[in-house]
Design a protein around this motif. Structure first.
Motif, PDB file in Angstrom:
ATOM      1  N   ARG A 127      -9.684  -3.541 -42.262  1.00  0.00           N
ATOM      2  CA  ARG A 127     -10.902  -2.848 -42.688  1.00  0.00           C
ATOM      3  C   ARG A 127     -10.584  -1.780 -43.744  1.00  0.00           C
ATOM      4  N   THR A 128      -9.512  -1.040 -43.544  1.00  0.00           N
ATOM      5  CA  THR A 128      -9.097  -0.023 -44.523  1.00  0.00           C
ATOM      6  C   THR A 128      -8.704  -0.679 -45.841  1.00  0.00           C
ATOM      7  N   TRP A 129      -7.949  -1.791 -45.741  1.00  0.00           N
ATOM      8  CA  TRP A 129      -7.536  -2.575 -46.919  1.00  0.00           C
ATOM      9  C   TRP A 129      -8.772  -2.981 -47.734  1.00  0.00           C
ATOM     10  N   ASN A 130      -9.778  -3.557 -47.070  1.00  0.00           N
ATOM     11  CA  ASN A 130     -10.985  -4.042 -47.749  1.00  0.00           C
ATOM     12  C   ASN A 130     -11.753  -2.902 -48.422  1.00  0.00           C
ATOM     13  N   LYS A 131     -11.837  -1.744 -47.723  1.00  0.00           N
ATOM     14  CA  LYS A 131     -12.586  -0.622 -48.287  1.00  0.00           C
ATOM     15  C   LYS A 131     -11.880  -0.035 -49.515  1.00  0.00           C
ATOM     16  N   LEU A 132     -10.562   0.000 -49.490  1.00  0.00           N
ATOM     17  CA  LEU A 132      -9.810   0.477 -50.657  1.00  0.00           C
ATOM     18  C   LEU A 132     -10.013  -0.449 -51.852  1.00  0.00           C
ATOM     19  N   LEU A 133     -10.026  -1.775 -51.590  1.00  0.00           N
ATOM     20  CA  LEU A 133     -10.255  -2.737 -52.672  1.00  0.00           C
ATOM     21  C   LEU A 133     -11.672  -2.614 -53.225  1.00  0.00           C
ATOM     22  N   GLN A 134     -12.655  -2.384 -52.334  1.00  0.00           N
ATOM     23  CA  GLN A 134     -14.044  -2.237 -52.779  1.00  0.00           C
ATOM     24  C   GLN A 134     -14.209  -1.036 -53.709  1.00  0.00           C
ATOM     25  N   LYS A 135     -13.484   0.048 -53.421  1.00  0.00           N
ATOM     26  CA  LYS A 135     -13.575   1.247 -54.263  1.00  0.00           C
ATOM     27  C   LYS A 135     -13.017   1.006 -55.665  1.00  0.00           C
ATOM     28  N   THR A 136     -12.094   0.027 -55.777  1.00  0.00           N
ATOM     29  CA  THR A 136     -11.539  -0.317 -57.096  1.00  0.00           C
ATOM     30  C   THR A 136     -12.318  -1.445 -57.767  1.00  0.00           C
ATOM     31  N   GLY A 137     -13.383  -1.900 -57.100  1.00  0.00           N
ATOM     32  CA  GLY A 137     -14.223  -2.942 -57.683  1.00  0.00           C
ATOM     33  C   GLY A 137     -13.790  -4.364 -57.389  1.00  0.00           C
ATOM     34  N   ILE A 138     -12.815  -4.539 -56.517  1.00  0.00           N
ATOM     35  CA  ILE A 138     -12.341  -5.885 -56.165  1.00  0.00           C
ATOM     36  C   ILE A 138     -13.045  -6.345 -54.895  1.00  0.00           C
ATOM     37  N   VAL A 139     -13.616  -7.537 -54.951  1.00  0.00           N
ATOM     38  CA  VAL A 139     -14.308  -8.107 -53.784  1.00  0.00           C
ATOM     39  C   VAL A 139     -13.308  -8.928 -52.977  1.00  0.00           C
ATOM     40  N   SER A 140     -13.169  -8.594 -51.716  1.00  0.00           N
ATOM     41  CA  SER A 140     -12.210  -9.310 -50.860  1.00  0.00           C
ATOM     42  C   SER A 140     -12.943 -10.233 -49.900  1.00  0.00           C
ATOM     43  N   ALA A 141     -12.215 -11.198 -49.356  1.00  0.00           N
ATOM     44  CA  ALA A 141     -12.796 -12.155 -48.408  1.00  0.00           C
ATOM     45  C   ALA A 141     -13.186 -11.435 -47.122  1.00  0.00           C
TER      46      ALA A 141
ATOM     47  N   LYS B  37      -6.914 -21.615 -43.516  1.00  0.00           N
ATOM     48  CA  LYS B  37      -7.563 -20.458 -44.135  1.00  0.00           C
ATOM     49  C   LYS B  37      -7.663 -19.276 -43.175  1.00  0.00           C
ATOM     50  N   GLN B  38      -7.340 -19.521 -41.899  1.00  0.00           N
ATOM     51  CA  GLN B  38      -7.333 -18.426 -40.926  1.00  0.00           C
ATOM     52  C   GLN B  38      -6.078 -17.566 -41.072  1.00  0.00           C
ATOM     53  N   ILE B  39      -5.040 -18.127 -41.698  1.00  0.00           N
ATOM     54  CA  ILE B  39      -3.816 -17.374 -41.982  1.00  0.00           C
ATOM     55  C   ILE B  39      -3.858 -16.947 -43.442  1.00  0.00           C
ATOM     56  N   THR B  40      -3.894 -15.641 -43.676  1.00  0.00           N
ATOM     57  CA  THR B  40      -4.041 -15.100 -45.025  1.00  0.00           C
ATOM     58  C   THR B  40      -2.814 -14.273 -45.417  1.00  0.00           C
ATOM     59  N   VAL B  41      -2.688 -14.030 -46.712  1.00  0.00           N
ATOM     60  CA  VAL B  41      -1.569 -13.219 -47.207  1.00  0.00           C
ATOM     61  C   VAL B  41      -1.668 -11.796 -46.666  1.00  0.00           C
ATOM     62  N   ARG B  42      -2.891 -11.225 -46.709  1.00  0.00           N
ATOM     63  CA  ARG B  42      -3.058  -9.853 -46.208  1.00  0.00           C
ATOM     64  C   ARG B  42      -2.788  -9.792 -44.700  1.00  0.00           C
ATOM     65  N   GLY B  43      -3.126 -10.882 -43.992  1.00  0.00           N
ATOM     66  CA  GLY B  43      -2.854 -10.948 -42.560  1.00  0.00           C
ATOM     67  C   GLY B  43      -1.363 -10.958 -42.269  1.00  0.00           C
ATOM     68  N   VAL B  44      -0.607 -11.687 -43.093  1.00  0.00           N
ATOM     69  CA  VAL B  44       0.856 -11.743 -42.919  1.00  0.00           C
ATOM     70  C   VAL B  44       1.474 -10.375 -43.220  1.00  0.00           C
ATOM     71  N   VAL B  45       0.980  -9.714 -44.294  1.00  0.00           N
ATOM     72  CA  VAL B  45       1.486  -8.375 -44.643  1.00  0.00           C
ATOM     73  C   VAL B  45       1.212  -7.399 -43.496  1.00  0.00           C
ATOM     74  N   ALA B  46      -0.024  -7.439 -42.975  1.00  0.00           N
ATOM     75  CA  ALA B  46      -0.381  -6.560 -41.855  1.00  0.00           C
ATOM     76  C   ALA B  46       0.493  -6.854 -40.640  1.00  0.00           C
ATOM     77  N   SER B  47       0.743  -8.139 -40.374  1.00  0.00           N
ATOM     78  CA  SER B  47       1.569  -8.537 -39.228  1.00  0.00           C
ATOM     79  C   SER B  47       2.985  -7.997 -39.347  1.00  0.00           C
ATOM     80  N   VAL B  48       3.547  -8.094 -40.549  1.00  0.00           N
ATOM     81  CA  VAL B  48       4.926  -7.621 -40.766  1.00  0.00           C
ATOM     82  C   VAL B  48       5.013  -6.110 -40.561  1.00  0.00           C
ATOM     83  N   LEU B  49       4.056  -5.368 -41.127  1.00  0.00           N
ATOM     84  CA  LEU B  49       4.086  -3.909 -41.026  1.00  0.00           C
ATOM     85  C   LEU B  49       3.859  -3.433 -39.591  1.00  0.00           C
TER      86      LEU B  49
END
Length: 663
Positions: free
Chosen positions: A81-95, A34-46
Motif C-alpha cells: 500500500r505504501t509502495w502504491n501511494k508513493l508511485l501515485q504521488k509521482t504520477g505512475i499508475v500501479s496495478a 500474474k499473482q506473483i509480481t516483481v514488487r511482491g518478490v521485492v517485498a518478500s525478500v525485504l
C-alpha cells in the motif's frame, strides 16, 4: 520453537469470509503467473530478511519465537500500500493490490523466517560446536568425545539446509487435495491468516490507515529505544537490562524487567496462558528450586566443580528442562497420533457413504474455492520426481557434510519421512500443534542408539535436523495451502512462493546467524545470547548414546517427577471442564525459564497485561490494533539488532556503562 496462537471463532471466520467473498465474486481471479509480481518478490525478500534476523535473535536468546504469520500478512499489506501511494504521488499508475498477491508475499515471508526458527541454529546445529561440547561436560562425559565437535560454517550449513528443506516441499504435494478439500482440515493458523488478509481487502482504507499508523509509531519507538539503550552498554553487565526492578536480590535470581520491546511485543502476540506458564516456570525454578538445591552444594554435587558442569547445579537445570519437554512432547505426540489415526480411519470408512451428499451441502463460495484450488493443479509427477531426485542427492551428499551420519541412515530417513510428514500435517490441520520437533527427537534418539559412542552425538543431531526440517516444511506448506484456498490464491503460485521463501531462508538464515555468532558471545549461559536449546539438544544426544549416567545425584528422581508432572498437567487439561482446563500451564513453556531465568517471562507478561487492559478499555480497537502494535515493537528493536551487530563487529563500543550496586 513457535508457542501459542489464538484464532477467531468459527462464526467470526465464516462472517469475514462471506464479507470478503461478496466483493471478490464480481471479479475474475487472475491466473497464477500474474499473482506473483516483481514488487511482491521485492517485498518478500525485504520482510523475510528482517523477520529472519528477528527470529534468529529470539532463537539465540530465549529460544521462544511467536507465530509471525499474521505479522507477515500485515507488513506485506503495509509495504505494498505504501509502495502504491508513493508511485501515485509521482504520477505512475500501479496495478491493484489483490489479496492473492498479499497471500503470496505472506507465504514467502513465512517460508523464509521458518528456516531461521526450525533450521537448528539455536539448537542441534549450534549444539555441535566446541563451546556447547565444553558446557555439556567435555571429555569427562562418556560419549562426549572431541570428535563430536563440528564448528559452524556458512558453506556446510547452507548446503545442508538446501538439501533437507527443499525435500519437504515435494513430500505432500500429491495429498494436498485430500487434506484441504476432502478431509476439510481447518489449519487454524492458516485460516486465521486468511481471515486477516480477506479483511484487509474488504474493509477499505480506514482500517488499514489506523494499523499503518500504529505500526509506524511503535516501530519508531522500539528502534529508537534500542538505539538509546545501546549507549549505556559499554560492558557485558551494563545497561537498562541490568535495572533491578524488584531489588538487587531478586535480580540475582533473574527476576527483573529488562526493557526489551521485542519480548513485550512477543508477549502481546502469544496467548495469556503461554506467558503465565513462563512466569510459573520462572517462579518454580529460579524462585524456589535452584536456591534450595544450591544450599546442598557439597552434598548433592561437589562444591569445587565449575558452575557450567553437568555435574553441578547446571545439570539439574538442563535435565529437568529436558524432562518437561519430553513429557509434554510425548503426551501430545501420542494424543495427536491417536486423533489422526481415528480420524483417517473414520473418514476412510465413511467416504463412500458421504461423497454423494457433500456437493449438495456445500455453499456456492466453498465450491468456488475448491474449483480454483483444483483448477490449476500441480502435477503428481512433480512431487514424486522432486522427492526422489532430492533424496538421492541427499543420500550421497549429506554423509560428506556429516561423515558420522552414514548413507543408509539417510536413506531410511527418507523412506519413513513421507508417512511421518502426513501424520504431522494432519495433526497440525486438526489441532494447530506442530509436532515436527518431536519427530526430530525420535530420529535423534534412534540414530544415537545405533551410531555408537564415538560418533553418536553428531550423527544424532544431524538426523534430528534431517527429520525435523522435512516434516516441518511439509506442514508449513499445507498450512499455507489452506490460506491460499480461503483467499482464492492459486496452488501453483503458493508452491512457487514457498520455494522462493525456502531458498531465501536457506541463504539469509546462515548469514544472519553468523552476524550474531561473530558479533556476540553466543551460548554463554551468563550472557544475553544463552541459546538454551543448544545444550538441551546436545545432552539429549548424550543421553541417547550412554543412557542416564550423565545425570548428577538425585537428578534422575527429579526428572521422573517433572516428566510425570508434564503428563499429569496435559491429562488435567483434556479431562477437566474446559473453563478450568484452559488455565492449565503449558509444560513446554515452563521448561525454558528453568534453564535461562525469568526476566523475559516478566517482559512477556507485561505484553499480556497491555493486551488485557486494552481489551477492557476498547475491545474492538484492541482486536484491530494489537497485531500491528506488537509487530512494530518486535520489528523495531529487531531491526536495531542489525546495526548493533555491525558496530560490535567493527569493535565500536558504547561510551557509557550503567550499573547498579548495593548501597
Amino acid at each position: 520453537m513457535s508457542i501459542g496462537h489464538e484464532v477467531e471463532t468459527k462464526e467470526e471466520i465464516e462472517r469475514e469470509d462471506q464479507l470478503a467473498e461478496s466483493e471478490e465474486d464480481s471479479k475474475r481471479v487472475q491466473p497464477w503467473n500474474k499473482q506473483i509480481t516483481v514488487r511482491g518478490v521485492v517485498a518478500s525478500v525485504l520482510i523475510g530478511s528482517i523477520f529472519s534476523i528477528i527470529a534468529m535473535k529470539l532463537n539465540l536468546t530465549t529460544g521462544i519465537t511467536p507465530n509471525l504469520n499474521v505479522s507477515a500478512a500485515l507488513l506485506a499489506f503495509i509495504f505494498i500500500r505504501t509502495w502504491n501511494k508513493l508511485l501515485q504521488k509521482t504520477g505512475i499508475v500501479s496495478a491493484p493490490f489483490t489479496k492473492q498477491e498479499n497471500t503470496m508475499i505472506q507465504t514467502c515471508v513465512v517460508a523464509c523466517y521458518s528456516i531461521a526458527v526450525g533450521g537448528g541454529f539455536g539448537s542441534y546445529l549450534l549444539g555441535m560446536n566446541k563451546k556447547t561440547f565444553e558446557l555439556s561436560g567435555g571429555t569427562s562425559v562418556e560419549g562426549n568425545t572431541p570428535s563430536s565437535i563440528k564448528e559452524p560454517g556458512i558453506g556446510w550449513m547452507t548446503g545442508f539446509l538446501f538439501l533437507v528443506c527443499f525435500v519437504g516441499l515435494f513430500v505432500l504435494i500429491p495429498l494436498r487435495k485430500i487434506l484441504i478439500i476432502d478431509y476439510k482440515l481447518t489449519y487454524p493458523s492458516g485460516m486465521a491468516t486468511a481471515v486477516l488478509i480477506n479483511g484487509f481487502h474488504s474493509r477499505g482504507d480506514k482500517m488499514a490507515k489506523k494499523q499503518v499508523k500504529g505500526f509506524i509509531k511503535t516501530f519508531s519507538f522500539s528502534f529508537l529505544w534500542g538505539f538509546f539503550q545501546w549507549f549505556y552498554t559499554a560492558k557485558e553487565d551494563c545497561g537498562f537490562s541490568q535495572f533491578p526492578t524488584f531489588g538487587l536480590e531478586a535480580r540475582k535470581q533473574t527476576f527483573y524487567f529488562d526493557f526489551s520491546m521485542t519480548y513485550v511485543g512477543t508477549g502481546m502476540i502469544c496467548s495469556h496462558i503461554v506467558n503465565l506458564s513462563l512466569l510459573l516456570g520462572a517462579v518454580l525454578s529460579y524462585g524456589m528450586m535452584w536456591p534450595l538445591i544450591g544450599k546442598v552444594k557439597g552434598d548433592w554435587f561437589p562444591a569445587d566443580i565449575p558452575e557450567n558442569s553437568m555435574k553441578s547445579l547446571n545439570g539439574y537445570k538442563v535435565f529437568i528442562s529436558i524432562a518437561l519437554l519430553l513429557g509434554d512432547g510425548l503426551y501430545n505426540f501420542v494424543k495427536i497420533l491417536r486423533v489422526t489415526i481415528i480420524n483417517v480411519y473414520s473418514r476412510f470408512n465413511s467416504r463412500n457413504m458421504s461423497s454423494a451428499s457433500v456437493n449438495e451441502d456445500k455453499a456456492v463460495s466453498d465450491l468456488r474455492k475448491d474449483e480454483i484450488f483444483i483448477r490449476e493443479s500441480i502435477p503428481l509427477w512433480l512431487g514424486a520426481v522432486g522427492y526422489i531426485l532430492l533424496s538421492m542427492v541427499s543420500v550421497v551428499v549429506i554423509p560428506f557434510i556429516f561423515p558420522e551420519l552414514k548413507w543408509y541412515f539417510v536413506l531410511v530417513a527418507y523412506i519413513f519421512a513421507p508417512s511421518l510428514a502426513f501424520c504431522n500435517a494432519y495433526g497440525v490441520g486438526l489441532t494447530d500443534i506442530n509436532m515436527a520437533y518431536n519427530y526430530g527427537k525420535v530420529g535423534l534418539f534412534t540414530i544415537a542408539a545405533m551410531s555408537g559412542k564415538e560418533h553418536g552425538v553428531i550423527a544424532a543431531m544431524a538426523a534430528c535436523g534431517l527429520f525435523k526440517s522435512i516434516i516441518n516444511v511439509a506442514s508449513i506448506l499445507m498450512q499455507d495451502f489452506k490460506t491460499g484456498h480461503l483467499t482464492l490464491t492459486s496452488p501453483r503460485a503458493m508452491l512457487l512462493s514457498q520455494a522462493l521463501g525456502t531458498a531465501l531462508g536457506c541463504i539469509v538464515s546462515p548469514l544472519s546467524f553468523f552476524l550474531f555468532y561473530k558479533a556476540f558471545d553466543i551460548g554463554n549461559p551468563d550472557g544475553e545470547f544463552k541459546a538454551p536449546y543448544a545444550i538441551i539438544y546436545r545432552n539429549l544426544a548424550i543421553i541417547g548414546v550412554q543412557g542416564f549416567s550423565a545425570l548428577p545425584q538425585h537428578c534422575l528422581q527429579l526428572c521422573y517427577g517433572f516428566f510425570g508432572f508434564a503428563i499429569a498437567i496435559n491429562l488435567a487439561k483434556d479431562l477437566l471442564p474446559k473453563r478450568i482446563g484452559i488455565w492449565m500451564p503449558l509444560p513446554t513453556a515452563m521448561a525454558v525459564p528453568f534453564l535461562i531465568g525469568g526476566y523475559f517471562a516478566i517482559d512477556m507478561c507485561v505484553g499480556s497485561l497491555v493486551v488485557l487492559l486494552w481489551h477492557k478499555l476498547d475491545s474492538k480497537k484492541a482486536e484491530l490494533m494489537v497485531p500491528a502494535v506488537a509487530s512494530g515493537f518486535i520489528c523495531g528493536e529487531g531491526l536495531w539488532t542489525l546495526p548493533a551487530s555491525v558496530l560490535a563487529l567493527a569493535k565500536i563500543t558504547p561510551p557509557i556503562c550503567m550499573k547498579f550496586l548495593p548501597g
